[in-house]
Design an enzyme around this catalytic site. Structure first.
Site, PDB file in Angstrom:
ATOM      1  N   LYS A   1      -5.622  -1.197   2.713  1.00  0.00           N
ATOM      2  CA  LYS A   1      -4.374  -1.914   2.492  1.00  0.00           C
ATOM      3  C   LYS A   1      -3.392  -1.028   1.751  1.00  0.00           C
ATOM      4  O   LYS A   1      -3.766  -0.297   0.825  1.00  0.00           O
ATOM      5  CB  LYS A   1      -4.633  -3.169   1.662  1.00  0.00           C
ATOM      6  CG  LYS A   1      -3.401  -4.009   1.382  1.00  0.00           C
ATOM      7  CD  LYS A   1      -3.507  -4.759   0.079  1.00  0.00           C
ATOM      8  CE  LYS A   1      -3.209  -3.884  -1.116  1.00  0.00           C
ATOM      9  NZ  LYS A   1      -3.181  -4.618  -2.395  1.00  0.00           N
ATOM     10  N   SER A   2      -2.140  -1.069   2.161  1.00  0.00           N
ATOM     11  CA  SER A   2      -1.054  -0.455   1.401  1.00  0.00           C
ATOM     12  C   SER A   2       0.235  -1.148   1.797  1.00  0.00           C
ATOM     13  O   SER A   2       0.374  -1.617   2.929  1.00  0.00           O
ATOM     14  CB  SER A   2      -0.954   1.047   1.682  1.00  0.00           C
ATOM     15  OG  SER A   2       0.142   1.606   0.973  1.00  0.00           O
ATOM     16  N   VAL A   3       1.174  -1.204   0.866  1.00  0.00           N
ATOM     17  CA  VAL A   3       2.495  -1.730   1.192  1.00  0.00           C
ATOM     18  C   VAL A   3       3.507  -0.601   1.340  1.00  0.00           C
ATOM     19  O   VAL A   3       4.678  -0.848   1.613  1.00  0.00           O
ATOM     20  CB  VAL A   3       2.985  -2.726   0.111  1.00  0.00           C
ATOM     21  CG1 VAL A   3       2.054  -3.924   0.043  1.00  0.00           C
ATOM     22  CG2 VAL A   3       3.099  -2.048  -1.249  1.00  0.00           C
TER      23      VAL A   3
ATOM     24  N   TYR B   1      -5.994 -15.757   0.887  1.00  0.00           N
ATOM     25  CA  TYR B   1      -4.914 -14.802   0.647  1.00  0.00           C
ATOM     26  C   TYR B   1      -3.545 -15.492   0.684  1.00  0.00           C
ATOM     27  O   TYR B   1      -2.561 -14.943   0.187  1.00  0.00           O
ATOM     28  CB  TYR B   1      -4.921 -13.680   1.683  1.00  0.00           C
ATOM     29  CG  TYR B   1      -6.176 -12.852   1.739  1.00  0.00           C
ATOM     30  CD1 TYR B   1      -7.178 -12.974   0.779  1.00  0.00           C
ATOM     31  CD2 TYR B   1      -6.374 -11.936   2.768  1.00  0.00           C
ATOM     32  CE1 TYR B   1      -8.335 -12.217   0.850  1.00  0.00           C
ATOM     33  CE2 TYR B   1      -7.518 -11.164   2.838  1.00  0.00           C
ATOM     34  CZ  TYR B   1      -8.505 -11.311   1.886  1.00  0.00           C
ATOM     35  OH  TYR B   1      -9.645 -10.551   1.968  1.00  0.00           O
TER      36      TYR B   1
ATOM     37  N   ARG C   1       1.841   5.591   3.243  1.00  0.00           N
ATOM     38  CA  ARG C   1       0.398   5.440   3.045  1.00  0.00           C
ATOM     39  C   ARG C   1      -0.236   4.699   4.219  1.00  0.00           C
ATOM     40  O   ARG C   1      -1.375   5.001   4.605  1.00  0.00           O
ATOM     41  CB  ARG C   1       0.126   4.685   1.740  1.00  0.00           C
ATOM     42  CG  ARG C   1       0.407   5.500   0.481  1.00  0.00           C
ATOM     43  CD  ARG C   1      -0.673   6.549   0.250  1.00  0.00           C
ATOM     44  NE  ARG C   1      -0.405   7.334  -0.931  1.00  0.00           N
ATOM     45  CZ  ARG C   1      -0.761   6.996  -2.163  1.00  0.00           C
ATOM     46  NH1 ARG C   1      -1.400   5.849  -2.367  1.00  0.00           N
ATOM     47  NH2 ARG C   1      -0.493   7.784  -3.183  1.00  0.00           N
TER      48      ARG C   1
ATOM     49  N   ASN D   1      -3.248   6.501   6.196  1.00  0.00           N
ATOM     50  CA  ASN D   1      -4.583   5.916   6.354  1.00  0.00           C
ATOM     51  C   ASN D   1      -5.010   5.834   7.813  1.00  0.00           C
ATOM     52  O   ASN D   1      -6.212   5.740   8.102  1.00  0.00           O
ATOM     53  CB  ASN D   1      -4.621   4.520   5.729  1.00  0.00           C
ATOM     54  CG  ASN D   1      -4.522   4.548   4.220  1.00  0.00           C
ATOM     55  OD1 ASN D   1      -4.785   5.569   3.588  1.00  0.00           O
ATOM     56  ND2 ASN D   1      -4.135   3.420   3.635  1.00  0.00           N
TER      57      ASN D   1
END
Length: 278
Positions: free
Chosen positions: A231-233, A51, A237, A241
């Site tokens: 995953k979220s930026v 990553y 959100r 989650n």
């Protein structure tokens, strides 16, 4: 704040069942996004050498105002570092980049069956754990045949197998192979990269519980026993989650979600994937 349940792995290590993933998050954004997740209550961060943001995860942990020792951190071996010597050296790089004395969980990212010998790599993982600098070791994207080979040729069962799982790809065969060996299932891409969010069944079930389709899907994973790290930026959100522990799906709702299975894989097939990053 909601309490995230822990899963006890086959080596006795406890892992938070809900975590935060940093796959495809730009390193330039990783510190801020990871801090957002930690401040929202997440205490489990999932990263990987491939990553390219381990150092930024480590920086976020150092900047976190809470107790970073309470945060469970996972990373994964780069595909180009299979084999004993490369795996051992690569682990040292991960420890240094994260800035930690010990890692909670280290995984073989892909089996790479046509490139290297994942059994030799797994024996290196056993060595890494024996040093005490890694609490638990596991695999990712391993198929039942890969797990059988590890069981036949090595002494330690993986603690987890991180695989693609979502309502359109339930992977019950691999989950069963994991369970047979006491291996916990971790689900990557738990909402199918957003593809399930417009699903009528999930929206309908969500309305009954005043939840979104994403929240219903994540709750389905939790009740199945999967370990997840959406995953979220987007801060809203990220918080959304995390807000899945005040609802219980009925047996019928669980069955309806499982019944959405289309055998639809979004990521690579582990039997065919042999990519070495440049």
């Amino acid at each position: 704040m909601s309490t995230v349940p822990n899963i006890t792995l086959n080596d006795g290590v406890q892992i938070p069942q809900l975590g935060f993933g940093v796959f495809q998050i730009d390193p330039a954004d990783t510190v801020d996004v990871t801090l957002t997740a930690l401040r929202a209550g997440y205490r489990h961060i999932d990263t990987a050498q491939m990553y390219g943001n381990e150092a930024q995860v480590g920086e976020a942990l150092r900047h976190f105002g809470g107790d970073s020792s309470e945060v469970f951190v996972t990373s994964k071996l780069n595909n180009s570092h299979h084999g004993r010597d490369d795996a051992l050296a690569s682990f040292e790089t991960t420890i240094n980049d994260l800035g930690v004395d010990a890692l909670d969980l280290f995984l073989i990212h892909w089996p790479m069956p046509d490139v290297g010998d994942f059994v030799e790599t797994w024996r290196a993982m056993e060595e890494i754990k024996a040093t005490g600098r890694c609490r638990s070791i596991g695999v990712s994207n391993f198929q039942p045949a890969h797990l059988r080979r590890l069981a036949d040729e090595t002494d330690t069962a993986p603690s987890v197998n991180q695989i693609e799982v979502h309502p359109y790809f339930v992977q019950d065969d691999v989950r069963a192979a994991n369970a047979e060996r006491g291996i916990a299932t971790e689900a990557w891409s738990p909402i199918a990269q957003g593809k399930v969010l417009d699903d009528d069944t999930l929206i309908e079930i969500g309305k009954a519980h005043h939840k979104t389709a994403a929240q219903v899907t994540l709750r389905w994973h939790i009740q199945r026993g999967d370990i997840i790290f959406p995953k979220s930026v987007t801060p809203s959100r990220v918080a959304e989650n995390f807000d899945i522990f005040d609802v219980d799906l009925t047996d019928d709702e669980m069955a309806r979600i499982t019944g959405l299975d289309r055998d639809q894989r979004n990521g690579p097939n582990p039997d065919e994937f042999n990519m070495i990053p440049k």
